[in-house]
Design an enzyme around this catalytic site. Structure first.
Site, mmCIF file in Angstrom:
data_model
loop_
_atom_site.group_PDB
_atom_site.id
_atom_site.type_symbol
_atom_site.label_atom_id
_atom_site.label_comp_id
_atom_site.label_asym_id
_atom_site.label_seq_id
_atom_site.Cartn_x
_atom_site.Cartn_y
_atom_site.Cartn_z
ATOM 1 N N HIS A 276 0.810 -1.210 0.000
ATOM 2 C CA HIS A 276 0.000 0.000 0.000
ATOM 3 C C HIS A 276 0.848 1.267 0.000
ATOM 4 C CE1 HIS A 276 -3.173 2.826 0.748
ATOM 5 N NE2 HIS A 276 -2.564 3.241 1.839
ATOM 6 N N CYS A 277 2.063 1.217 0.519
ATOM 7 C CA CYS A 277 2.805 2.459 0.775
ATOM 8 C C CYS A 277 3.690 2.929 -0.382
ATOM 9 C CB CYS A 277 3.660 2.283 2.032
ATOM 10 S SG CYS A 277 2.693 2.167 3.553
ATOM 11 N N ILE A 278 4.663 2.117 -0.755
ATOM 12 C CA ILE A 278 5.720 2.622 -1.645
ATOM 13 C C ILE A 278 5.210 2.993 -3.036
ATOM 14 C CG2 ILE A 278 7.997 2.147 -2.609
ATOM 15 C CD1 ILE A 278 8.535 0.343 -0.277
ATOM 16 N N ILE A 280 2.414 4.276 -3.721
ATOM 17 C CA ILE A 280 1.387 5.309 -3.604
ATOM 18 C C ILE A 280 1.889 6.581 -2.931
ATOM 19 C CG2 ILE A 280 -0.806 5.828 -2.431
ATOM 20 C CD1 ILE A 280 -1.622 2.938 -2.984
ATOM 21 N N ASP A 281 2.589 6.440 -1.812
ATOM 22 C CA ASP A 281 2.931 7.594 -0.985
ATOM 23 C C ASP A 281 3.663 8.712 -1.711
ATOM 24 O OD1 ASP A 281 1.777 5.998 0.862
ATOM 25 O OD2 ASP A 281 3.529 5.770 2.149
#
Length: 447
Positions: A276-278, A280-281
């Site tokens: 979910h993080c890399i 998208i962030d």
């Protein structure tokens, strides 16, 4: 710290008489529930998924790497219950929000889950409640999105009547060395009382806290952590292309380079970013930077490099099917090994394997998959056509004989790579999995 409410809250963290509410019982929220239960708190878990709530209340986990036993123990002890009844948001002393923050199709922040959660809390907001957002987001979300909704609907004031903070989740699903309680927690509060309360609460849950000056600073910390990873992965992905053209093995280069005891940190190439993080962030900061007339060229370039990796992998796969199998790619049968975005878990959020399947199918080849942790592809926003696709349940010699090539997208340790190399006709390895398991063969090619 000024208010009696804040002082009383902190005292109750010490005697564990607080009730903690956790909104979102997924990959972030459920481990947080277990951390709070282990530390002696009572917990109410909130989720909109009725099936998930029912499963949790029966004492079971719906996430493979999260054990069911502590959930069952929390339920049986009476200290934990899950619910879809958001009227109960008024009951906990603290509400911790762990809801998704995806991107839209235009690569802009989708704040709908955060907004809807704030709108659910606002009419039920109680005096002295602590509200903490944990979802990854752009700097300013807590102050500019959460606070106006909470104050506007409730008529209460942040820092006086209720307390608002931000503390970014730092979950690494399936990491055996660092669970929720082992990872320091960054905390930023809307005012000194909110900071003191959030610091006390998380101080009771995790190994240590890292207080910062504001929620926006804490929001920036999380983005910085993941942008750092994204740009370094993009670097090694680009180096892989250069070194491959020179017939140099990027994985051998990295293994040798990381022996330097200072000034180097290993990052590894792959078929694309997942989780979910890399993936998208970085785009959250890119979007916010436009408000200040700043173009984040370096971050956007890294995003382009990483986003292009699945296309390069499929090109390499098609080339090898042609040169090694002497077969048109459109007539071939491809087995994608691994759907999860990283090894040894069942988390398939933003997994590059889904993009790989889409690209292979668009080129006319027939695709199947095998993942010991993901037997069926769950619904996703980006690939609805793949929902419900079932994997090959057993990876054996007979199954492997039916495919022209195996594309290793995820390097699960449970896979028998010796069997794979022995019986697969062609292996395209994007993770260096075979070499890391000490297996080699003339049919193994890296990509």
């Amino acid at each position: 710290m000024n208010s009696e409410a804040a002082q009383r809250f902190i005292e109750r963290t010490h005697d564990r008489s607080l009730t903690i509410g956790i909104i979102g019982l997924g990959y972030v929220g459920l481990p947080l529930v277990l951390a709070a239960l282990r530390k002696g708190f009572s917990v109410i878990g909130f989720d909109i998924d009725r099936n998930r709530v029912a499963l949790i209340n029966s004492g079971q986990s719906d996430i493979k790497h999260i054990p069911s036993q502590p959930i069952a123990e929390g339920i049986s002890s009476g200290r934990f219950a899950a619910t879809t009844d958001f009227d109960r948001l008024s009951e906990p002393d603290a509400l911790l929000i762990a809801v998704p923050t995806p991107l839209t199709r235009h690569r802009e922040p989708d704040m709908s889950y955060v907004v809807k959660t704030a709108e659910a809390i606002a009419p039920r907001l109680q005096r002295s409640q602590l509200i903490v957002l944990e979802s990854t987001t752009y700097p300013g979300t807590t102050d500019q999105v959460m606070r106006p909704i909470l104050e506007g609907v409730s008529g209460l004031a942040s820092g006086q009547d209720f307390f608002l903070a931000y503390s970014p989740e730092r979950e690494d699903p399936g990491n055996p060395s660092f669970g929720t309680s082992d990872i320091p927690k960054v905390v930023g509060g809307d005012g000194p009382d909110a900071l003191a309360m959030a610091d006390a609460l998380y101080g009771a849950l995790v190994v240590r806290t890292v207080p910062v000056s504001s929620p926006a600073t804490a929001e920036a910390v999380k983005l910085t952590e993941n942008i750092f990873r994204a740009v370094n992965i993009a670097l090694v992905n680009e180096l892989k292309q250069v070194y491959s053209a020179m017939d140099i093995d990027i994985w051998e280069v990295i293994e040798a380079a990381k022996t330097k005891p200072f000034g180097f940190m290993p990052f590894y190439p792959g078929p694309g970013l997942g989780g979910h993080c890399i993936p998208i962030d970085p785009f959250y900061l890119t979007w916010k930077a436009r408000e200040y007339d700043i173009t984040t060229r370096f971050i956007e370039l890294a995003g382009q490099v990483n986003s292009h990796m699945p296309y390069l992998v499929v090109n390499r796969l098609a080339e090898l099917v042609d040169t090694q199998r002497h077969k048109n790619f459109s007539d071939s049968r491809i087995l994608v090994l691994g759907i999860a975005y990283k090894k040894n878990i069942d988390d398939m959020r933003e997994s590059p394997a889904l993009k790989l399947i889409e690209l292979i199918e668009k080129r006319g080849a027939h695709v199947e998959f095998h993942d010991p942790h993901v037997p069926v592809i769950r619904p996703t926003r980006e690939y609805p056509e793949l929902t419900g696709k079932k994997g090959i349940p057993v990876l054996d010699a007979e199954a492997l004989a039916g495919f022209d090539a195996v594309l290793i997208a995820t390097d699960h340790d449970i896979v028998d790579y010796g069997l794979l190399v022995e019986h697969a006709q062609l292996i395209v390895d994007t993770r260096n999995a075979c070499a890391r398991h000490g297996i080699s063969g003339a049919n193994v090619f890296k990509a």
